[in-house]
Design an enzyme around this catalytic site. Sequence first.
Site, PDB file in Angstrom:
ATOM      1  N   SER A  53      27.250 -23.307 -15.678  1.00  0.00           N
ATOM      2  CA  SER A  53      28.287 -22.655 -16.477  1.00  0.00           C
ATOM      3  C   SER A  53      27.705 -21.523 -17.328  1.00  0.00           C
ATOM      4  O   SER A  53      26.523 -21.521 -17.675  1.00  0.00           O
ATOM      5  CB  SER A  53      28.962 -23.686 -17.385  1.00  0.00           C
TER       6      SER A  53
HETATM    7  N1  SAH Z   1      28.342 -27.705 -16.090  1.00  0.00           N
HETATM    8  C1  SAH Z   1      27.490 -27.811 -14.941  1.00  0.00           C
HETATM    9  C2  SAH Z   1      28.157 -27.539 -13.617  1.00  0.00           C
HETATM   10  C3  SAH Z   1      29.393 -26.743 -13.551  1.00  0.00           C
HETATM   11  S1  SAH Z   1      29.971 -26.503 -11.902  1.00  0.00           S
HETATM   12  C4  SAH Z   1      26.319 -26.887 -15.083  1.00  0.00           C
HETATM   13  O1  SAH Z   1      26.343 -26.047 -15.964  1.00  0.00           O
HETATM   14  O2  SAH Z   1      25.397 -27.001 -14.280  1.00  0.00           O
HETATM   15  C5  SAH Z   1      31.103 -27.835 -11.734  1.00  0.00           C
HETATM   16  C6  SAH Z   1      30.497 -29.126 -11.290  1.00  0.00           C
HETATM   17  O3  SAH Z   1      31.566 -30.059 -11.156  1.00  0.00           O
HETATM   18  C7  SAH Z   1      29.843 -29.062  -9.902  1.00  0.00           C
HETATM   19  O4  SAH Z   1      28.540 -29.572  -9.972  1.00  0.00           O
HETATM   20  C8  SAH Z   1      30.740 -29.934  -9.026  1.00  0.00           C
HETATM   21  O5  SAH Z   1      30.058 -30.621  -8.001  1.00  0.00           O
HETATM   22  C9  SAH Z   1      31.313 -30.896 -10.058  1.00  0.00           C
HETATM   23  N2  SAH Z   1      32.569 -31.557  -9.669  1.00  0.00           N
HETATM   24  C10 SAH Z   1      33.658 -31.018  -9.048  1.00  0.00           C
HETATM   25  N3  SAH Z   1      34.606 -31.954  -8.872  1.00  0.00           N
HETATM   26  C11 SAH Z   1      34.112 -33.123  -9.411  1.00  0.00           C
HETATM   27  C12 SAH Z   1      34.617 -34.440  -9.534  1.00  0.00           C
HETATM   28  N4  SAH Z   1      35.830 -34.806  -9.072  1.00  0.00           N
HETATM   29  N5  SAH Z   1      33.838 -35.364 -10.127  1.00  0.00           N
HETATM   30  C13 SAH Z   1      32.602 -35.050 -10.609  1.00  0.00           C
HETATM   31  N6  SAH Z   1      32.069 -33.820 -10.512  1.00  0.00           N
HETATM   32  C14 SAH Z   1      32.811 -32.860  -9.935  1.00  0.00           C
END
Ligand code: SAH
Length: 220
Positions: free
Chosen positions: A70
């Site tokens: 993010s």
């Molecule tokens: N905040 C994190 C990632 C943001 S991207 C960082 O900064 O690294 C969004 C993340 O949400 C991704 O890793 C994706 O795999 C996860 N995601 C999407 N749908 C999800 C769900 N239903 N349950 C858990 N994680 C999920």
Amino acid sequence: MYVSKMAGIGMTSQRARNRLVEKIRSMGITNEKILEVMRVTPRHYFLEEALASRAYDNTALPIGYGQTISQPYIVASMTQILCESGPMGRVLEIGSGCGYQTAVLAAFSEKVFAVERIQALVKRLRANLYELKVPNVKVKHSDGFNGWSEHAPFDAILVAAAPVGIPEKLLEQLAVGGRLVLPVGTGRSQELRLIKKSGTGFKEHVMDEVSFVPLLDGIE
Ligand code: SAH
């Protein structure tokens, strides 16, 4: 606290982080403790080496599997919204990805419960938090639509991917006085919403316009 472990970090990345902190301050992050945590959290640890030189740009960057780390301003903003609206004892984070937001949240919480749906990212997230000596996080490979009922209720819930509507189970797992912050909607931009649970029901506020990847069903 892991902050003390960062004394050896080079001046170059420290200068870059200081610049990033001044940038996000100018964008409206006023909470000094959040700015301080951003100043010492090494975002480049969470990225592949090829992207490390861009770690302190205020942008989202790829982490593989079609996902992104993010944007620093958004990490700070969602953390500020939660910290300034109530207690931060038990915090649920959905969509932990590489763990940068998780590490920031951990500095403000007794315990962070981190849920991620992609196994390979769960592995990386665990390794990153271990390496940075962030002790107060429990990680689970699971579908965040279900929350984490064994550890509910939560004082705060942060969702880092956008559902079409607000997941019912996350509302159920909020403590009275608890807050949920999440992007809602489809398409390129979504609404960042804050939902507060009181003894009598829920209150919803639209905070910002944001751009997140979608919250997906199931695990992989
Ligand atoms: N905040 C994190 C990632 C943001 S991207 C960082 O900064 O690294 C969004 C993340 O949400 C991704 O890793 C994706 O795999 C996860 N995601 C999407 N749908 C999800 C769900 N239903 N349950 C858990 N994680 C999920």
